[in-house]
Design a protein around this motif. Structure first.
Motif, PDB file in Angstrom:
ATOM      1  N   ARG A 140      31.168 -11.831   6.984  1.00  0.00           N
ATOM      2  CA  ARG A 140      30.518 -12.917   6.223  1.00  0.00           C
ATOM      3  C   ARG A 140      29.585 -13.725   7.122  1.00  0.00           C
ATOM      4  NH1 ARG A 140      35.624 -12.684   4.013  1.00  0.00           N
ATOM      5  NH2 ARG A 140      36.474 -14.271   5.395  1.00  0.00           N
ATOM      6  N   MET A 141      30.042 -13.973   8.371  1.00  0.00           N
ATOM      7  CA  MET A 141      29.183 -14.724   9.304  1.00  0.00           C
ATOM      8  C   MET A 141      27.884 -13.973   9.559  1.00  0.00           C
ATOM      9  SD  MET A 141      31.649 -15.944  12.384  1.00  0.00           S
ATOM     10  CE  MET A 141      32.521 -17.484  12.360  1.00  0.00           C
ATOM     11  N   LEU A 142      28.014 -12.657   9.823  1.00  0.00           N
ATOM     12  CA  LEU A 142      26.825 -11.863  10.149  1.00  0.00           C
ATOM     13  C   LEU A 142      25.856 -11.840   8.971  1.00  0.00           C
ATOM     14  CD1 LEU A 142      28.637  -9.056  12.129  1.00  0.00           C
ATOM     15  CD2 LEU A 142      26.810 -10.497  13.032  1.00  0.00           C
ATOM     16  N   ARG A 143      26.439 -11.765   7.771  1.00  0.00           N
ATOM     17  CA  ARG A 143      25.560 -11.734   6.600  1.00  0.00           C
ATOM     18  C   ARG A 143      24.761 -13.033   6.504  1.00  0.00           C
ATOM     19  NH1 ARG A 143      27.282 -11.179   0.269  1.00  0.00           N
ATOM     20  NH2 ARG A 143      25.160 -10.996  -0.501  1.00  0.00           N
ATOM     21  N   SER A 144      25.461 -14.166   6.672  1.00  0.00           N
ATOM     22  CA  SER A 144      24.694 -15.410   6.507  1.00  0.00           C
ATOM     23  C   SER A 144      23.753 -15.638   7.692  1.00  0.00           C
ATOM     24  CB  SER A 144      25.594 -16.617   6.220  1.00  0.00           C
ATOM     25  OG  SER A 144      26.512 -16.770   7.232  1.00  0.00           O
ATOM     26  N   ILE A 145      24.125 -15.156   8.876  1.00  0.00           N
ATOM     27  CA  ILE A 145      23.191 -15.277  10.011  1.00  0.00           C
ATOM     28  C   ILE A 145      21.936 -14.454   9.719  1.00  0.00           C
ATOM     29  CG2 ILE A 145      22.819 -14.753  12.458  1.00  0.00           C
ATOM     30  CD1 ILE A 145      25.922 -15.159  12.806  1.00  0.00           C
ATOM     31  N   ALA A 146      22.144 -13.224   9.221  1.00  0.00           N
ATOM     32  CA  ALA A 146      20.998 -12.351   8.934  1.00  0.00           C
ATOM     33  C   ALA A 146      20.104 -12.961   7.852  1.00  0.00           C
ATOM     34  CB  ALA A 146      21.491 -10.969   8.514  1.00  0.00           C
ATOM     35  N   ARG A 147      20.712 -13.709   6.937  1.00  0.00           N
ATOM     36  CA  ARG A 147      19.914 -14.373   5.890  1.00  0.00           C
ATOM     37  C   ARG A 147      19.282 -15.663   6.379  1.00  0.00           C
ATOM     38  NH1 ARG A 147      22.067 -13.292   0.318  1.00  0.00           N
ATOM     39  NH2 ARG A 147      21.727 -15.482  -0.083  1.00  0.00           N
ATOM     40  N   GLY A 148      19.569 -16.023   7.629  1.00  0.00           N
ATOM     41  CA  GLY A 148      18.994 -17.255   8.186  1.00  0.00           C
ATOM     42  C   GLY A 148      19.701 -18.492   7.676  1.00  0.00           C
ATOM     43  N   GLU A 149      20.961 -18.319   7.167  1.00  0.00           N
ATOM     44  CA  GLU A 149      21.651 -19.472   6.564  1.00  0.00           C
ATOM     45  C   GLU A 149      22.805 -19.984   7.410  1.00  0.00           C
ATOM     46  OE1 GLU A 149      21.258 -17.599   2.069  1.00  0.00           O
ATOM     47  OE2 GLU A 149      23.195 -17.637   3.099  1.00  0.00           O
ATOM     48  N   HIS A 150      22.984 -19.408   8.597  1.00  0.00           N
ATOM     49  CA  HIS A 150      24.190 -19.751   9.362  1.00  0.00           C
ATOM     50  C   HIS A 150      24.229 -21.236   9.689  1.00  0.00           C
ATOM     51  CE1 HIS A 150      21.025 -18.888  12.205  1.00  0.00           C
ATOM     52  NE2 HIS A 150      21.664 -19.656  13.076  1.00  0.00           N
ATOM     53  N   SER A 151      25.460 -21.766   9.726  1.00  0.00           N
ATOM     54  CA  SER A 151      25.551 -23.210   9.939  1.00  0.00           C
ATOM     55  C   SER A 151      26.238 -23.534  11.271  1.00  0.00           C
ATOM     56  CB  SER A 151      26.308 -23.828   8.772  1.00  0.00           C
ATOM     57  OG  SER A 151      27.438 -23.046   8.492  1.00  0.00           O
ATOM     58  N   GLY A 152      26.274 -22.575  12.177  1.00  0.00           N
ATOM     59  CA  GLY A 152      26.806 -22.873  13.513  1.00  0.00           C
ATOM     60  C   GLY A 152      28.316 -22.844  13.554  1.00  0.00           C
ATOM     61  N   TRP A 153      28.870 -23.018  14.750  1.00  0.00           N
ATOM     62  CA  TRP A 153      30.327 -22.970  14.958  1.00  0.00           C
ATOM     63  C   TRP A 153      31.034 -24.037  14.144  1.00  0.00           C
ATOM     64  CZ3 TRP A 153      34.171 -20.061  16.416  1.00  0.00           C
ATOM     65  CH2 TRP A 153      35.364 -20.624  16.845  1.00  0.00           C
ATOM     66  N   ALA A 154      30.391 -25.199  14.012  1.00  0.00           N
ATOM     67  CA  ALA A 154      31.042 -26.310  13.318  1.00  0.00           C
ATOM     68  C   ALA A 154      30.865 -26.209  11.804  1.00  0.00           C
ATOM     69  CB  ALA A 154      30.478 -27.626  13.817  1.00  0.00           C
ATOM     70  N   GLY A 155      30.103 -25.204  11.314  1.00  0.00           N
ATOM     71  CA  GLY A 155      29.752 -25.132   9.899  1.00  0.00           C
ATOM     72  C   GLY A 155      30.921 -24.988   8.955  1.00  0.00           C
ATOM     73  N   ASP A 156      31.368 -23.767   8.716  1.00  0.00           N
ATOM     74  CA  ASP A 156      32.442 -23.530   7.752  1.00  0.00           C
ATOM     75  C   ASP A 156      33.771 -23.572   8.504  1.00  0.00           C
ATOM     76  OD1 ASP A 156      34.432 -22.332   6.207  1.00  0.00           O
ATOM     77  OD2 ASP A 156      32.978 -21.115   5.120  1.00  0.00           O
TER      78      ASP A 156
END
Ligand code: SAM
Length: 349
Positions: free
Chosen positions: A120-136
């Protein structure tokens, strides 16, 4: 001619299309098969085949429909999870049998959860939506649990103790009751394991994520080592207990560029003169060799994830230079099975 007609005129050659699909379909199949294996593990199907048994017996024990279980077992067999010499009795492949057994580095369900989280992390990173370590925070919690050794596993404690024997200086310090500081301790799998392996050590862990710090504290109590482990929920760059520790462990793989210099300054100042810093590094050698090995394929995904948190990729040699730049002396890279560690010392004033 209407626009709708356009796609038909440019239609691809379907033979070429299916040839292309079969070239990449392995990826889709692997991801689907992992879901199948995960479900089978959750339902006790893998456990039922830890000894050779027939599908009929397993169906009875698990209270499952035999024909469904027959299909499931055939699929698990074709994906290398089950094996059978006679086509009647099935047993787990040795690699899966090892992972299913309790007492390993991590329980299988934790590994499976990590794989889901990373996906799930990789998918959102690839979509440019990642929110960093503190995100989810839920994903972060799963990740922190799974990348940390399981301190309830006696095998992990024994392996930790054995791995330390490769460095006589560290083992001597730990045996003689070192004061140990970990900057970025997460859920403290590392420290809880270390404190059981070395009963004279006293430790402080600094963790800025409060859910992880709470879990670290809970584990220390549950394992009966809370009297030797102090968890501080804070930004490590503001931690101040000068000259108080013999060893600092720096979880550098989780420290973004902006915090690294300050974290290293805190490490230096927290150590007594001559004290030791110890920091793990990804062994990136495999990433530079084409074609990429399985290890390298894993590593490039690690690089995507850690890079998304702003953590720079450090070759062990680069980490060594970073430590020396920060004022540590005699820094060197220690090769250990499957990992590399960089060590250095606070100068003796
Ligand atoms: C996940 S842990 C590494 C695993 C850990 N050694 C264990 O055994 O569980 C690394 C932690 O460093 C923490 N971290 C990163 N930067 C930090 C900072 N400036 N102050 C405190 N903690 C920090 C992250 O929140 C993360 O939880």
């Amino acid at each position: 001619m209407t626009r709708d007609a356009e796609p038909h005129e440019k239609a691809v050659d379907l033979f070429a299309y299916f040839a292309a699909l079969s070239e990449v379909s392995e990826r889709f199949v692997a991801s689907e098969a992992l879901q199948l294996i995960r479900g089978a593990a959750e339902a006790g199907v893998l456990g039922a085949f830890s000894q050779a048994t027939t599908v009929a017996m397993a169906a009875k024990d698990l209270n499952r429909d035999e024909s469904h279980l027959t299909d499931l077992c055939a699929a698990l067999r074709s994906h290398g999870v089950l094996m059978s010499d006679d086509g009647v009795h099935f047993t787990l492949h040795s690699a899966w049998a090892m992972l299913v057994r309790p007492g390993g580095h991590q329980p299988l369900e934790v590994l499976m959860e990590l794989s889901g989280t990373r996906g799930r992390m990789l998918r959102s990173i690839a979509r440019g939506e990642h929110s960093g370590w503190a995100g989810d925070t839920r994903e972060r919690f799963n990740y922190a649990i799974a990348v940390s050794p399981d301190p309830w596993s006696p095998a992990t404690v024994a392996a930790f103790s054995a791995s330390m024997q490769t460095n006589p200086e560290v083992v001597a310090l730990l045996n003689s009751g070192a004061r140990y500081l970990e900057l970025g301790c997460g859920v403290a799998g590392n420290m809880c394991t270390l404190l059981q392996a070395f009963p004279n050590v006293r430790a402080v862990g600094v963790e800025m994520a409060s859910d992880l710090a709470d879990e670290a504290q809970r584990r220390a109590h549950a394992l009966g080592i809370a009297d030797r482990l102090d968890i501080v929920c804070a930004d490590a760059t503001t931690f101040s207990r000068p000259n108080s520790f013999d060893i600092v462990f720096w979880s550098q793989m989780f420290f973004p560029a902006a915090s690294r210099r300050a974290a290293l300054a805190v490490s230096l100042q927290s150590l007594r003169p001559g004290g030791l810093i110890w920091s793990p590094a990804f062994d990136q050698t495999a990433v530079h060799k084409e074609p990429l090995s399985k290890t390298a394929c894993d590593l490039v995904l690690d690089r995507v994830i850690h890079g998304s948190w702003g953590v720079p990729h450090r070759e062990p040699e680069e980490l060594r230079a970073e430590l020396e730049d920060a004022g540590f002396v005699g820094a060197y890279v220690l090769d250990r099975p499957g990992s590399k560690v960089v060590l250095g010392h606070r100068p003796v004033d």
